[in-house]
Motif scaffolding. Structure first.
Motif, PDB file in Angstrom:
ATOM      1  N   UNK A 188      38.389  41.951  43.931  1.00 26.92           N
ATOM      2  CA  UNK A 188      39.602  41.506  44.612  1.00 26.92           C
ATOM      3  C   UNK A 188      40.180  40.233  44.001  1.00 26.92           C
ATOM      4  N   UNK A 189      39.309  39.331  43.530  1.00 28.33           N
ATOM      5  CA  UNK A 189      39.753  38.039  42.988  1.00 28.33           C
ATOM      6  C   UNK A 189      39.056  37.761  41.653  1.00 28.33           C
ATOM      7  N   UNK A 190      39.384  38.527  40.610  1.00 26.36           N
ATOM      8  CA  UNK A 190      38.681  38.384  39.324  1.00 26.36           C
ATOM      9  C   UNK A 190      38.854  37.019  38.662  1.00 26.36           C
ATOM     10  N   UNK A 191      39.920  36.302  39.005  1.00 24.08           N
ATOM     11  CA  UNK A 191      40.172  35.007  38.371  1.00 24.08           C
ATOM     12  C   UNK A 191      39.548  33.839  39.127  1.00 24.08           C
ATOM     13  N   UNK A 192      38.879  34.119  40.235  1.00 23.07           N
ATOM     14  CA  UNK A 192      38.360  33.023  41.053  1.00 23.07           C
ATOM     15  C   UNK A 192      36.851  33.127  41.266  1.00 23.07           C
ATOM     16  N   UNK A 193      36.191  33.877  40.405  1.00 24.95           N
ATOM     17  CA  UNK A 193      34.745  34.072  40.585  1.00 24.95           C
ATOM     18  C   UNK A 193      33.956  32.774  40.363  1.00 24.95           C
ATOM     19  N   UNK A 194      34.453  31.892  39.487  1.00 24.50           N
ATOM     20  CA  UNK A 194      33.735  30.641  39.239  1.00 24.50           C
ATOM     21  C   UNK A 194      33.713  29.770  40.498  1.00 24.50           C
ATOM     22  N   UNK A 195      34.849  29.698  41.180  1.00 25.58           N
ATOM     23  CA  UNK A 195      34.897  28.935  42.432  1.00 25.58           C
ATOM     24  C   UNK A 195      34.001  29.576  43.483  1.00 25.58           C
ATOM     25  N   UNK A 196      34.029  30.891  43.532  1.00 25.00           N
ATOM     26  CA  UNK A 196      33.186  31.605  44.496  1.00 25.00           C
ATOM     27  C   UNK A 196      31.710  31.302  44.237  1.00 25.00           C
ATOM     28  N   UNK A 197      31.295  31.361  42.972  1.00 28.19           N
ATOM     29  CA  UNK A 197      29.891  31.104  42.637  1.00 28.19           C
ATOM     30  C   UNK A 197      29.495  29.671  42.985  1.00 28.19           C
ATOM     31  N   UNK A 198      30.434  28.734  42.846  1.00 27.54           N
ATOM     32  CA  UNK A 198      30.157  27.345  43.213  1.00 27.54           C
ATOM     33  C   UNK A 198      29.863  27.222  44.701  1.00 27.54           C
ATOM     34  N   UNK A 199      30.715  27.842  45.519  1.00 25.84           N
ATOM     35  CA  UNK A 199      30.500  27.809  46.972  1.00 25.84           C
ATOM     36  C   UNK A 199      29.240  28.585  47.337  1.00 25.84           C
ATOM     37  N   UNK A 200      29.059  29.745  46.710  1.00 26.00           N
ATOM     38  CA  UNK A 200      27.882  30.578  46.975  1.00 26.00           C
ATOM     39  C   UNK A 200      26.595  29.800  46.708  1.00 26.00           C
ATOM     40  N   UNK A 201      26.521  29.151  45.560  1.00 25.63           N
ATOM     41  CA  UNK A 201      25.315  28.399  45.195  1.00 25.63           C
ATOM     42  C   UNK A 201      25.089  27.226  46.131  1.00 25.63           C
ATOM     43  N   UNK A 202      26.164  26.503  46.461  1.00 16.95           N
ATOM     44  CA  UNK A 202      26.036  25.354  47.352  1.00 16.95           C
ATOM     45  C   UNK A 202      25.501  25.746  48.721  1.00 16.95           C
ATOM     46  N   UNK A 203      26.077  26.797  49.306  1.00 20.58           N
ATOM     47  CA  UNK A 203      25.663  27.246  50.634  1.00 20.58           C
ATOM     48  C   UNK A 203      24.252  27.826  50.597  1.00 20.58           C
ATOM     49  N   UNK A 204      23.986  28.710  49.633  1.00 18.48           N
ATOM     50  CA  UNK A 204      22.696  29.398  49.583  1.00 18.48           C
ATOM     51  C   UNK A 204      21.537  28.451  49.322  1.00 18.48           C
ATOM     52  N   UNK A 205      21.695  27.537  48.380  1.00 13.97           N
ATOM     53  CA  UNK A 205      20.586  26.632  48.087  1.00 13.97           C
ATOM     54  C   UNK A 205      20.400  25.604  49.194  1.00 13.97           C
ATOM     55  N   UNK A 206      21.479  25.247  49.882  1.00 16.26           N
ATOM     56  CA  UNK A 206      21.346  24.338  51.026  1.00 16.26           C
ATOM     57  C   UNK A 206      20.554  25.013  52.141  1.00 16.26           C
ATOM     58  N   UNK A 207      20.896  26.270  52.435  1.00 16.68           N
ATOM     59  CA  UNK A 207      20.179  27.012  53.468  1.00 16.68           C
ATOM     60  C   UNK A 207      18.736  27.301  53.056  1.00 16.68           C
TER      61      UNK A 207
END
Length: 366
Positions: free
Chosen positions: A334-353
């Motif tokens: 759905x958002x091929x140009x925004x995967x880097x931002x998504x991975x940043x949020x994903x990593x931040x949330x997942x590793x915090x949890x």
């Protein structure tokens, strides 16, 4: 031949497990007795029914009927998280993500100014992972570990219930990072569900749950489910993930041969409870939590450490859980140009949890 090669290329875990199984057989031996056919056949029966629920769109129906209760963007995300959490308990994390995340991403296209879209998508994926860990039949690693250790149901639910309750609190807190933007009028195509099929699948799922709980015999129950599906909706057989079933077979073979290697066997057996827990968490980050469960469980009696470790270990890296990869691939479509931002949020949330949940339950392990 070309299709087979492409299939193995696209299923890296299957290819990896196959390669290890071949190597282990060359070094050791091949024995059919290493394969737990109860787990394989039970998983097959559950897969058939889960594909049935996905085909009739039960979770999608509930989601779309519930959206009108969302008054703002924060409530929208909270609703999707709740559905992901509950849906994954009964229909696995994969189905919850495959059903709910596309609905959420389609809604985002109607809300271009919505600032919390990345965090919302990540929380839906996290909720599916954590929700699926509650029941023994919610994900493949629990199905295997529950059967392998013969854990009492009450004991299993008490361990994972503590994880679930804390997860709900943490997810709820994280939703307050999402701004409360008013929602515009949204129109989604109304989806109808086949209620007769839904009732049939629900009854058959109850049978399979009783199999998991060792109340019904798996042989006749799976045979009955397969025969009914064959005559009622035979197309579901083509949608079963046979690659995952083969992966299970390969890991049974690998573990059987590792058990014959004294050095590795002694090293794994020397780990105590908290070290088993840390090994389960760490190994999940690099090979995902399903194979981590297979590789560690046969060499330790610390069932609490393994069960908590591989389930909490689904948090963290993108490959810690196969559901994480499914969610990432959907977002990329759905958002091929925004995967880097998504991975940043994903990593931040997942590793915090992972740090919070993993750290807290470290002190629970005996």
């Amino acid at each position: 031949m070309k299709n087979s090669v492409n299939y193995f290329k696209n299923n890296k875990l299957l290819s990896f497990s196959f390669l290890l199984a071949v190597i282990s057989c060359i070094i050791g031996r091949f024995s059919v007795e290493d394969i737990d056919f109860k787990v394989i056949l039970t998983l097959f029966g559950l897969m058939l029914l889960i594909q049935g629920f996905e085909e009739i769109g039960f979770l999608r129906f509930v989601a779309e009927r519930s959206l009108h209760y969302s008054k703002d963007s924060r409530q929208l995300v909270q609703l999707m998280i709740a559905l992901s959490l509950i849906g994954s308990m009964f229909l696995t994390n994969d189905v919850a993500i495959l059903t709910l995340l596309p609905i959420y991403l389609k809604i985002l296209q109607l809300l271009p100014q919505f600032k919390g879209r990345f965090l919302g998508a990540v929380l839906i994926i996290v909720a599916a992972n954590l929700g699926s860990s509650f029941f023994p039949f919610g994900n493949p690693q629990n199905l295997y570990l529950y059967d392998f250790y013969h854990v009492a149901l009450g004991q299993f639910l008490s361990w994972m219930g503590a994880v679930l309750l804390l997860s709900i609190v943490l997810l709820g807190i994280l939703t307050f990072l999402i701004e409360k933007d008013p929602l515009t009028e949204m129109t989604l195509k109304e989806y109808q569900v086949d209620r007769k099929a839904g009732l049939l699948f629900a009854l058959l799922m109850l049978v399979m749950i009783l199999v998991v709980l060792n109340i019904f015999s798996y042989l006749w129950a799976v045979a009955m489910v397969a025969m009914i599906i064959l005559f009622y909706r035979r197309e579901l057989f083509a949608r079963v993930d046979y690659g995952l079933l083969l992966t299970f077979v390969f890991f049974f073979i690998i573990v059987g041969n590792i058990g014959q290697m004294a050095t590795i066997k002694n090293a794994l057996q020397s780990l105590d409870g908290r070290n088993v827990y840390l090994a389960s968490l760490g190994l999940s980050q690099v090979i995902s939590n399903v194979p981590a469960a297979f590789l560690i469980a046969p060499f330790t009696t610390d069932q609490q450490a393994v069960i908590l470790g591989v389930n909490i270990g689904g948090l963290g890296t993108l490959i810690a859980s196969l559901a994480n990869l499914i969610g990432y691939n959907l977002f990329r479509e759905y958002y091929p140009d925004e995967t880097r931002k998504f991975l940043g949020v994903f990593s931040g949330v997942n590793f915090s949890l992972l740090l919070v949940l993993g750290g807290l339950f470290y002190f629970v392990i005996h």
